[in-house]
Design a protein around this motif. Structure first.
Motif, PDB file in Angstrom:
ATOM      1  N   UNK A  53       0.805  -1.209   0.000  1.00  0.00           N
ATOM      2  CA  UNK A  53       0.000   0.000   0.000  1.00  0.00           C
ATOM      3  C   UNK A  53       0.836   1.255   0.000  1.00  0.00           C
ATOM      4  N   UNK A  54       2.060   1.146   0.518  1.00  0.00           N
ATOM      5  CA  UNK A  54       2.880   2.339   0.611  1.00  0.00           C
ATOM      6  C   UNK A  54       3.452   2.806  -0.710  1.00  0.00           C
ATOM      7  N   UNK A  55       3.727   1.870  -1.625  1.00  0.00           N
ATOM      8  CA  UNK A  55       4.431   2.281  -2.833  1.00  0.00           C
ATOM      9  C   UNK A  55       3.645   2.035  -4.111  1.00  0.00           C
ATOM     10  N   UNK A  56       2.829   1.006  -4.159  1.00  0.00           N
ATOM     11  CA  UNK A  56       2.090   0.633  -5.364  1.00  0.00           C
ATOM     12  C   UNK A  56       2.998   0.289  -6.531  1.00  0.00           C
ATOM     13  N   UNK A  57       4.270   0.017  -6.275  1.00  0.00           N
ATOM     14  CA  UNK A  57       5.172  -0.413  -7.346  1.00  0.00           C
ATOM     15  C   UNK A  57       5.135  -1.933  -7.389  1.00  0.00           C
ATOM     16  N   UNK A  58       4.665  -2.524  -8.498  1.00  0.00           N
ATOM     17  CA  UNK A  58       4.617  -3.988  -8.568  1.00  0.00           C
ATOM     18  C   UNK A  58       6.006  -4.599  -8.532  1.00  0.00           C
ATOM     19  N   UNK A  59       6.198  -5.559  -7.630  1.00  0.00           N
ATOM     20  CA  UNK A  59       7.440  -6.330  -7.553  1.00  0.00           C
ATOM     21  C   UNK A  59       7.117  -7.742  -8.009  1.00  0.00           C
ATOM     22  N   UNK A  60       7.941  -8.250  -8.936  1.00  0.00           N
ATOM     23  CA  UNK A  60       7.625  -9.500  -9.614  1.00  0.00           C
ATOM     24  C   UNK A  60       8.410 -10.692  -9.085  1.00  0.00           C
TER      25      UNK A  60
END
Lengths: 115, 112
Positions: free
Chosen positions: B95-102
């Motif tokens: 929720x803090x970054x919304x950067x998808x990590x794969x």
């Protein structure tokens, strides 16, 4: 509605040259992400940008790499003085403003080969 | 450290069977989890998103479950077809970054 456009699709550079990778996000998208993918490895986050702002560059090497997303025009990932280890596929993704839709749309990638 | 684990071994199944792929994670509090499909030489294509407060999501022959207690998502393809053969990636975003990590992805091979 065109998807995320990346160019060039393939780029060959000699060691020491500069590589410029371009990404035009989908229409209406203001967020751009750059990822790097090596063979048999996952997508590694590099940088997250909004128009004229770098929001998170925690995945980008401190030296030789830079990214921008100007008010007008595509996002650019720039690699200076390329080395063989920079050879990889570089993917750009875009998404609408956070909170409206968190799906990321990817381009087809730029495959960089350093010789 | 944060980890997203997907089975590195390819999953081979017969056409018509259900394929089940697993995504496990540690040290994450994801706001949502996504599944993508990637074909060789192409960019990932979004398939499904499931939020932290959802248990299950369906779309046509696809089903995703999300168990935040087990820290696991399962991705199912029912009535699989050879055209479903690809690498499937899971991605998490906090929720803090919304950067998808794969994750690294799992290769699925559906045999006719």
């Amino acid at each position: 509605n065109a998807g995320v456009m990346q160019n060039p699709r393939h780029l060959v550079r000699r060691r020491g040259q500069e590589a410029r990778l371009r990404c035009s996000p989908m229409k209406g998208h203001s967020h751009v992400y750059w990822y790097r993918q090596l063979p048999e490895e996952g997508l590694k986050f590099m940088v997250y940008l909004q128009k004229e702002n770098i929001i998170d560059e925690s995945g980008m090497p401190k030296e030789r790499f830079s990214a921008e997303f100007p008010k007008e025009g595509p996002s650019i990932l720039r690699i200076q003085q390329v080395v063989r280890g920079d050879s990889a596929a570089y993917f750009c993704a875009s998404s609408p403003p956070t909170g409206t839709n968190t799906e990321a749309f990817f381009g087809q990638g730029t495959r960089l080969t350093v010789v | 450290s944060q980890k997203i684990e997907q089975n590195s071994e390819a999953l081979n199944i017969q056409e018509g069977k259900t394929a089940t792929l697993t995504c496990n994670y540690t040290n994450y509090s994801p706001a949502y989890l996504q599944w993508y499909r990637q074909d060789p030489g192409r960019g990932p294509v979004f398939l499904l998103l499931i939020r932290e407060n959802e248990k299950e999501k369906r779309k046509e022959r696809l089903k995703v479950t999300f168990d935040t207690t087990l820290k696991q998502s399962l991705f199912h393809i029912t009535a699989s077809q050879p055209a479903d053969s690809a690498t499937y990636l899971c991605a998490l975003a906090s929720g803090g970054s919304y950067i998808p990590t794969f994750g690294r992805g799992t290769s699925l091979i559906v045999h006719p």
